[in-house]
Design a protein around this motif. Structure first.
Motif, PDB file in Angstrom:
ATOM      1  N   ASP A 260       0.882  -1.296  -0.131  1.00 16.82           N
ATOM      2  CA  ASP A 260      -0.036  -0.026   0.014  1.00 16.82           C
ATOM      3  C   ASP A 260       0.834   1.429  -0.147  1.00 16.82           C
ATOM      4  OD1 ASP A 260       0.953  -0.769   2.363  1.00 16.82           O
ATOM      5  OD2 ASP A 260      -0.821   0.128   3.695  1.00 16.82           O
ATOM      6  N   THR A 261       1.903   1.319   0.772  1.00 16.22           N
ATOM      7  CA  THR A 261       2.561   2.523   0.710  1.00 16.22           C
ATOM      8  C   THR A 261       3.447   2.715  -0.460  1.00 16.22           C
ATOM      9  OG1 THR A 261       3.129   2.219   3.009  1.00 16.22           O
ATOM     10  CG2 THR A 261       4.813   3.441   2.037  1.00 16.22           C
ATOM     11  N   LEU A 262       3.882   1.635  -0.905  1.00 12.16           N
ATOM     12  CA  LEU A 262       4.647   1.530  -2.389  1.00 12.16           C
ATOM     13  C   LEU A 262       3.870   1.951  -3.466  1.00 12.16           C
ATOM     14  CD1 LEU A 262       6.704  -1.661  -2.419  1.00 12.16           C
ATOM     15  CD2 LEU A 262       7.642   0.853  -2.236  1.00 12.16           C
ATOM     16  N   GLN A 263       2.437   1.691  -3.396  1.00 17.54           N
ATOM     17  CA  GLN A 263       1.433   2.220  -4.375  1.00 17.54           C
ATOM     18  C   GLN A 263       1.046   3.433  -4.313  1.00 17.54           C
ATOM     19  OE1 GLN A 263      -1.804  -0.540  -5.050  1.00 17.54           O
ATOM     20  NE2 GLN A 263      -0.542  -2.188  -5.676  1.00 17.54           N
ATOM     21  N   LYS A 264       1.132   3.887  -2.996  1.00 21.77           N
ATOM     22  CA  LYS A 264       0.655   5.518  -2.881  1.00 21.77           C
ATOM     23  C   LYS A 264       1.761   6.391  -3.297  1.00 21.77           C
ATOM     24  CE  LYS A 264      -2.295   4.603   1.147  1.00 21.77           C
ATOM     25  NZ  LYS A 264      -2.544   4.892   2.666  1.00 21.77           N
ATOM     26  N   ARG A 265       2.894   6.014  -2.945  1.00 20.83           N
ATOM     27  CA  ARG A 265       4.004   6.685  -3.405  1.00 20.83           C
ATOM     28  C   ARG A 265       4.291   6.892  -4.941  1.00 20.83           C
ATOM     29  NH1 ARG A 265       7.867   3.980  -0.977  1.00 20.83           N
ATOM     30  NH2 ARG A 265       8.097   5.195   0.946  1.00 20.83           N
ATOM     31  N   TYR A 269      -2.315   5.924  -5.433  1.00 22.57           N
ATOM     32  CA  TYR A 269      -3.783   5.161  -4.816  1.00 22.57           C
ATOM     33  C   TYR A 269      -3.283   3.761  -4.692  1.00 22.57           C
ATOM     34  CZ  TYR A 269      -4.158   4.229  -9.836  1.00 22.57           C
ATOM     35  OH  TYR A 269      -3.981   3.687 -11.094  1.00 22.57           O
ATOM     36  N   VAL A 270      -4.166   3.000  -3.970  1.00 15.27           N
ATOM     37  CA  VAL A 270      -4.045   1.545  -4.055  1.00 15.27           C
ATOM     38  C   VAL A 270      -5.013   0.534  -4.618  1.00 15.27           C
ATOM     39  CG1 VAL A 270      -2.771   2.047  -1.726  1.00 15.27           C
ATOM     40  CG2 VAL A 270      -5.106   1.478  -1.576  1.00 15.27           C
ATOM     41  N   VAL A 271      -4.426  -0.465  -5.080  1.00 10.94           N
ATOM     42  CA  VAL A 271      -5.311  -1.431  -5.723  1.00 10.94           C
ATOM     43  C   VAL A 271      -5.185  -2.722  -4.613  1.00 10.94           C
ATOM     44  CG1 VAL A 271      -5.819  -2.609  -7.674  1.00 10.94           C
ATOM     45  CG2 VAL A 271      -4.763  -0.340  -7.873  1.00 10.94           C
ATOM     46  N   PRO A 272      -5.748  -3.147  -3.713  1.00 10.19           N
ATOM     47  CA  PRO A 272      -5.685  -3.915  -2.785  1.00 10.19           C
ATOM     48  C   PRO A 272      -5.560  -5.389  -3.417  1.00 10.19           C
ATOM     49  CG  PRO A 272      -7.172  -2.574  -1.774  1.00 10.19           C
ATOM     50  CD  PRO A 272      -6.870  -2.162  -3.341  1.00 10.19           C
ATOM     51  N   GLU A 273      -6.104  -5.895  -4.423  1.00  9.08           N
ATOM     52  CA  GLU A 273      -6.450  -7.060  -5.091  1.00  9.08           C
ATOM     53  C   GLU A 273      -4.952  -7.259  -5.804  1.00  9.08           C
ATOM     54  OE1 GLU A 273      -8.940  -4.275  -7.638  1.00  9.08           O
ATOM     55  OE2 GLU A 273      -8.341  -4.801  -5.521  1.00  9.08           O
ATOM     56  N   SER A 274      -4.117  -6.227  -5.836  1.00  8.18           N
ATOM     57  CA  SER A 274      -2.803  -6.428  -6.658  1.00  8.18           C
ATOM     58  C   SER A 274      -1.607  -6.754  -5.574  1.00  8.18           C
ATOM     59  CB  SER A 274      -2.313  -5.273  -7.757  1.00  8.18           C
ATOM     60  OG  SER A 274      -2.315  -4.162  -6.890  1.00  8.18           O
ATOM     61  N   PHE A 275      -1.986  -6.545  -4.434  1.00  6.72           N
ATOM     62  CA  PHE A 275      -0.916  -6.606  -3.340  1.00  6.72           C
ATOM     63  C   PHE A 275      -0.362  -8.205  -3.394  1.00  6.72           C
ATOM     64  CE2 PHE A 275      -2.822  -3.394  -0.134  1.00  6.72           C
ATOM     65  CZ  PHE A 275      -2.752  -2.306  -1.351  1.00  6.72           C
ATOM     66  N   ASN A 276       0.926  -8.376  -3.360  1.00  3.79           N
ATOM     67  CA  ASN A 276       1.420  -9.784  -3.424  1.00  3.79           C
ATOM     68  C   ASN A 276       2.557  -9.723  -2.417  1.00  3.79           C
ATOM     69  OD1 ASN A 276       3.544  -8.428  -4.673  1.00  3.79           O
ATOM     70  ND2 ASN A 276       3.092  -8.964  -6.536  1.00  3.79           N
ATOM     71  N   HIS A 277       2.621  -8.669  -1.505  1.00  5.79           N
ATOM     72  CA  HIS A 277       3.895  -8.725  -0.479  1.00  5.79           C
ATOM     73  C   HIS A 277       3.173  -8.530   0.832  1.00  5.79           C
ATOM     74  CE1 HIS A 277       6.680  -9.055  -3.752  1.00  5.79           C
ATOM     75  NE2 HIS A 277       7.818  -9.297  -2.800  1.00  5.79           N
ATOM     76  N   GLY A 278       2.130  -7.857   0.959  1.00  2.00           N
ATOM     77  CA  GLY A 278       1.606  -7.491   2.099  1.00  2.00           C
ATOM     78  C   GLY A 278       1.661  -5.737   2.473  1.00  2.00           C
ATOM     79  N   THR A 279       0.468  -5.515   3.357  1.00  2.00           N
ATOM     80  CA  THR A 279       0.624  -4.092   3.623  1.00  2.00           C
ATOM     81  C   THR A 279       1.547  -3.664   4.415  1.00  2.00           C
ATOM     82  OG1 THR A 279      -0.815  -4.209   5.713  1.00  2.00           O
ATOM     83  CG2 THR A 279      -1.911  -3.957   3.289  1.00  2.00           C
ATOM     84  N   SER A 280       2.028  -2.552   4.630  1.00  2.00           N
ATOM     85  CA  SER A 280       2.676  -1.989   5.812  1.00  2.00           C
ATOM     86  C   SER A 280       2.504  -2.623   6.925  1.00  2.00           C
ATOM     87  CB  SER A 280       3.252  -0.365   5.558  1.00  2.00           C
ATOM     88  OG  SER A 280       3.332   0.049   4.261  1.00  2.00           O
TER      89      SER A 280
END
Length: 306
Positions: A260-265, A269-280
């Motif tokens: 989430d932090t990487l996508q925001k940076r 904005y964030v795309v939760p369904e694309s997360f593959n490492h986990g949130t901060s």
């Protein structure tokens, strides 16, 4: 982290300055940035003939052609045991301190995980750390520095371009030697998963998964590697190697590289369904869990809420 003067691991391949190469296809074991590797094809009959001619000419001149064509890029005489670069002595590399640090951290992981495996009646097979510049070949394919550090289960090696430490410091705001150590400990965590059969099972399962299912399972794999890194951190603390603020450095690093932090940076904005490492929050939570308990059993991300 008190690492200066401590023993360094011998299980290191220093490929810095060697360029890159061609790799074989395979499944990755994970990394901080979730790299995907491509297979690079090349060569041919004409290329082989040309290389053969070059090799013959060099050999007749008294120079071993193998390191030049396939190895470390140095020039080695066939008439002696010495080697030279053709340009005289070279000054120490700017990242030699980082290389030494990485060898020390690898040695510390070897000692901790060897002890843990031995207590369980098993033998820990040590991974190899590969240092590279810009691009590298592995059993998992061809990768560049932009991929970030990664572990390849195909050859049981951890790969890192040491410039990533600077990326952590400047781009991600995750400075500190224990933050850097966390990076390596995370990748070694993937090696532990490989030895335990977790990575092979995951790589087999995800072939029949949808992208969303694969991403969700990948998150659990990555969080377990974070937890394993925390377990290593606990033993490192018990050795008296941690200094004030080290734990906070690692937790901050885990937070800064959350999906989430990487996508925001990067995109705002964030795309939760694309997360593959986990949130901060998840990454910091599972590293802390491993650190607090020091137990491998506490790192079951597959049968517990993440």
């Amino acid at each position: 982290m008190r690492w200066q003067g401590r023993e360094e691991s011998d299980n290191v391949e220093d490929r810095r300055g060697n360029g890159g190469g061609l790799g074989r296809g395979g499944m990755r074991g994970g990394g901080l940035g979730g790299p995907g590797f491509r297979v690079v094809k090349g060569g041919g009959v004409s290329g082989i003939v040309i290389m053969g001619v070059i090799a013959l000419v060099l050999w007749m001149a008294g120079i071993n052609p193998l390191p030049i064509l396939f190895g470390d890029g140095s020039i080695q005489s066939t008439q002696g045991s010495g080697s030279y670069s053709g340009g005289g002595a070279t000054a120490p590399r700017a990242d030699d301190e980082a290389a030494k640090f990485s060898r020390v951290v690898l040695k510390e992981t070897e000692e901790v995980w060897s002890g843990i495996f031995q207590a369980a009646g098993q033998t820990y097979k040590k991974p190899v750390l590969v240092l590279f510049d810009g691009q590298v070949k592995s059993a998992c394919g061809f990768a560049g520095a932009a991929s970030g550090p990664f572990y390849c289960p195909g050859d049981s090696k951890v790969y890192i371009d040491l410039s990533f430490y600077n990326e952590l410091d400047k781009r991600f705001g995750a400075s500190g030697d224990f933050a850097h150590a966390y990076v390596l400990a995370h990748e070694v965590g993937h090696h532990v998963q490989n030895l335990l059969g977790i990575l092979p099972k995951f790589n087999q399962m995800r072939q029949s998964m949808s992208e969303a299912q694969s991403n969700a399972m990948s998150v659990r794999v990555e969080l377990q590697a974070d937890c394993f890194a925390g377990v290593w951190g606990k033993y490192t603390e018990q050795k008296g190697l941690l200094e004030q603020g080290d734990l906070e450095e690692a937790l901050n690093a885990a937070h800064q590289i959350g999906d989430d932090t990487l996508q925001k940076r990067s995109q705002g904005y964030v795309v939760p369904e694309s997360f593959n490492h986990g949130t901060s929050e998840q990454r910091a939570k599972w590293f802390k869990r491993g650190f607090d308990t020091g137990k491998v059993d506490a790192c079951d991300t597959f049968n517990n809420p993440v």
